[in-house]
Design a protein around this motif. Structure first.
Motif, PDB file in Angstrom:
ATOM      1  N   ASP A  11      -0.701  -7.811 -21.634  1.00 52.11           N
ATOM      2  CA  ASP A  11      -1.767  -6.813 -21.053  1.00 52.11           C
ATOM      3  C   ASP A  11      -2.768  -7.287 -19.867  1.00 52.11           C
ATOM      4  OD1 ASP A  11      -1.988  -6.051 -23.662  1.00 52.11           O
ATOM      5  OD2 ASP A  11      -2.662  -7.335 -24.905  1.00 52.11           O
ATOM      6  N   ASP A  12      -1.785  -7.777 -19.654  1.00 55.18           N
ATOM      7  CA  ASP A  12      -2.729  -8.888 -17.807  1.00 55.18           C
ATOM      8  C   ASP A  12      -2.383  -7.358 -17.065  1.00 55.18           C
ATOM      9  OD1 ASP A  12      -2.705 -11.077 -18.834  1.00 55.18           O
ATOM     10  OD2 ASP A  12      -1.698 -12.732 -18.270  1.00 55.18           O
ATOM     11  N   VAL A  13      -3.289  -8.197 -15.710  1.00 53.88           N
ATOM     12  CA  VAL A  13      -2.860  -6.959 -14.755  1.00 53.88           C
ATOM     13  C   VAL A  13      -1.448  -6.887 -14.080  1.00 53.88           C
ATOM     14  CG1 VAL A  13      -4.163  -6.101 -13.135  1.00 53.88           C
ATOM     15  CG2 VAL A  13      -5.726  -6.564 -14.475  1.00 53.88           C
ATOM     16  N   HIS A  14      -1.294  -6.016 -14.011  1.00 54.39           N
ATOM     17  CA  HIS A  14       0.062  -5.623 -13.007  1.00 54.39           C
ATOM     18  C   HIS A  14      -0.114  -4.603 -12.119  1.00 54.39           C
ATOM     19  CE1 HIS A  14       4.011  -5.107 -12.010  1.00 54.39           C
ATOM     20  NE2 HIS A  14       4.916  -4.379 -12.553  1.00 54.39           N
ATOM     21  N   LEU A  15       0.286  -5.003 -10.712  1.00 54.25           N
ATOM     22  CA  LEU A  15      -0.060  -3.868  -9.559  1.00 54.25           C
ATOM     23  C   LEU A  15       1.908  -3.158  -9.006  1.00 54.25           C
ATOM     24  CD1 LEU A  15      -2.047  -5.950  -6.927  1.00 54.25           C
ATOM     25  CD2 LEU A  15      -2.963  -4.118  -9.207  1.00 54.25           C
ATOM     26  N   LEU A  16       2.100  -1.767  -9.603  1.00 52.58           N
ATOM     27  CA  LEU A  16       2.766  -1.490  -9.692  1.00 52.58           C
ATOM     28  C   LEU A  16       2.877  -1.503  -7.923  1.00 52.58           C
ATOM     29  CD1 LEU A  16       1.676  -0.273 -11.815  1.00 52.58           C
ATOM     30  CD2 LEU A  16       2.717   1.149 -11.857  1.00 52.58           C
ATOM     31  N   SER A  17       4.614  -1.095  -8.157  1.00 49.83           N
ATOM     32  CA  SER A  17       5.471  -1.384  -6.661  1.00 49.83           C
ATOM     33  C   SER A  17       6.589  -0.494  -6.818  1.00 49.83           C
ATOM     34  CB  SER A  17       5.851  -2.079  -6.125  1.00 49.83           C
ATOM     35  OG  SER A  17       6.847  -3.058  -7.178  1.00 49.83           O
TER      36      SER A  17
ATOM     37  N   GLN B 227       7.160  -3.469 -17.275  1.00 51.61           N
ATOM     38  CA  GLN B 227       5.882  -4.129 -17.067  1.00 51.61           C
ATOM     39  C   GLN B 227       4.861  -3.072 -16.587  1.00 51.61           C
ATOM     40  OE1 GLN B 227       8.265  -4.835 -13.448  1.00 51.61           O
ATOM     41  NE2 GLN B 227       7.983  -7.154 -13.956  1.00 51.61           N
ATOM     42  N   ALA B 228       4.623  -1.603 -16.705  1.00 52.30           N
ATOM     43  CA  ALA B 228       3.931  -0.855 -16.490  1.00 52.30           C
ATOM     44  C   ALA B 228       3.632   0.372 -17.161  1.00 52.30           C
ATOM     45  CB  ALA B 228       4.043  -0.513 -14.761  1.00 52.30           C
TER      46      ALA B 228
ATOM     47  N   GLY C  81      -4.015  -2.254 -16.673  1.00 49.20           N
ATOM     48  CA  GLY C  81      -4.112  -3.824 -17.500  1.00 49.20           C
ATOM     49  C   GLY C  81      -5.413  -3.399 -18.729  1.00 49.20           C
ATOM     50  N   ARG C  82      -4.966  -4.070 -19.704  1.00 50.78           N
ATOM     51  CA  ARG C  82      -5.664  -3.627 -20.522  1.00 50.78           C
ATOM     52  C   ARG C  82      -7.653  -3.635 -20.485  1.00 50.78           C
ATOM     53  NH1 ARG C  82      -5.263  -4.605 -26.670  1.00 50.78           N
ATOM     54  NH2 ARG C  82      -6.971  -4.769 -27.695  1.00 50.78           N
ATOM     55  N   ASP C  83      -7.863  -4.370 -19.857  1.00 44.77           N
ATOM     56  CA  ASP C  83      -9.183  -4.610 -19.243  1.00 44.77           C
ATOM     57  C   ASP C  83      -9.437  -3.430 -18.045  1.00 44.77           C
ATOM     58  OD1 ASP C  83     -11.722  -4.842 -17.902  1.00 44.77           O
ATOM     59  OD2 ASP C  83     -11.598  -6.850 -18.551  1.00 44.77           O
TER      60      ASP C  83
END
Length: 351
Positions: free
Chosen positions: A103-109, A116-117, A135-137
């Motif tokens: 659920d954590d924030v992930h910045l896509l590449s 992951q995304a 991200g969930r939030d």
């Protein structure tokens, strides 16, 4: 002797009654009343200040729907991003990332995976070429994305209509053929929230061929844009209609679709004269194993499925990615411009 068709499940029956009504949906009305009450209390908490809408330094456009399941939010988001890019605006996208691990924030590449995304955010990142955070939030995702991309002028939230902590300056309400279903909220009906009259900051978009509710809105058009080999799609090469048309008359093709309404994809292929055996899969299917027969002459995929299949996964099987273009309908661009002029008074909006 041909096998008997699978027996409909209780879930199948409920989903049918979500559209037409019936005794099972009626039996769940007390739970829907409880759900409506809880929603009303939550909204009241925001109005009286017990909960608060967060603030962000840039405007936010939310693309969402009232009905559960896919209603066409991702094609609408891609069409919106194209219009924003044509107007010189630098937009980023935030999303929960349904079906992803964690659920954590992930910045896509470009190295991000669907695990992951989430498949839809990854598709948006690869297709539109815009910064995306999941991200969930969603507020935390928005702040992380703005910190990483300080030049962004606005954010588009793919879904998030019911994420009331998230501020929004404009909302696109997306409806497909199901409209409002039987008109009830969960679990007696398919609605995530009770229907309301759209405000001045809400635009209704229909991804169906005609309006499916009484709400005034813009009727979009869907069409297949073309096809491209899977490896070329991953390399960023565009699909073209000639490649798709060249598949007409080719025997032994399989069309696989792990989307909310796979029959749409199959019907559009048939409309172009492409004969392919339909292989409907669960929405967000993970392709942990390849679902088509090994002796297929070739496979046609949606982009949402392609993001989960790097070329080395399919071996020597010919696989084409079939792309979809969606236009939100006559008058939508002009309506959007009015809101952009409100949000960016000094911005020159080109026709």
């Amino acid at each position: 002797m041909s096998p008997s068709p699978p027996k409909p499940t209780l879930s199948d029956r409920l989903q049918r009654e979500w559209l037409t009504g019936g005794p099972l949906a009626a039996a769940l009305l007390p739970l829907s009343a409880l759900y409506r009450t809880l929603l009303a209390l939550r909204r009241l908490a925001y109005r009286v200040g017990l909960k608060r809408v967060e603030t962000l330094p840039v405007p936010v456009i939310v693309v969402g729907n009232w009905i559960v399941g896919g209603a066409g939010k991702t094609p609408t988001t891609l069409a919106l991003l194209s219009l924003l890019q044509a107007r010189g605006l630098k937009a980023g996208v935030i999303s929960r990332g349904y079906g992803r691990d964690g659920d954590d924030v992930h910045l896509l590449s470009r190295a991000s995976t669907a695990a992951q995304a989430g498949d839809e955010p990854l598709l948006i990142h690869l297709r539109a070429g815009v910064p995306v955070a999941v991200g969930r939030d969603r507020v935390a995702a928005a702040r992380a994305l703005l910190a990483a991309e300080p030049g962004l002028q606005l954010l588009v939230s793919d879904d998030g209509l019911q994420h009331w902590r998230l501020p929004r300056d404009l909302s696109l309400l997306v409806f497909d053929e199901r409209g409002l279903g039987n008109g009830h909220v969960l679990p007696a009906g398919p609605l995530r929230q009770p229907p309301t009259v759209p405000t001045a900051q809400e635009l209704v978009v229909y991804t169906a061929p005609r309006p499916s509710t009484a709400l005034p809105g813009f009727v979009g058009t869907r069409q297949l844009a073309g096809a491209v080999p899977l490896a070329d799609w991953w390399a960023g090469r565009a699909a073209d209609l000639a490649t798709l048309q060249a598949l007409r008359g080719q025997p032994g093709l399989v069309a696989a679709a792990g989307i909310a309404q796979p029959q749409r994809f199959f019907d559009m292929l048939a409309g172009l004269g492409i004969q392919a055996t339909p292989l409907p899969l669960a929405d967000h299917a993970d392709f942990s194993t390849l679902p088509w027969p090994a002796d297929a002459a070739g496979v046609l995929l949606t982009e949402k499925d392609a993001v989960k299949l790097p070329p080395d996964r399919v071996g020597t099987m010919p696989v084409w990615v079939v792309t979809l273009d969606f236009a939100p309908g006559a008058g939508f661009a002009a309506a959007l411009d009015l809101h952009l002029q409100r949000l960016f008074p000094s911005l020159w909006i080109n026709d």
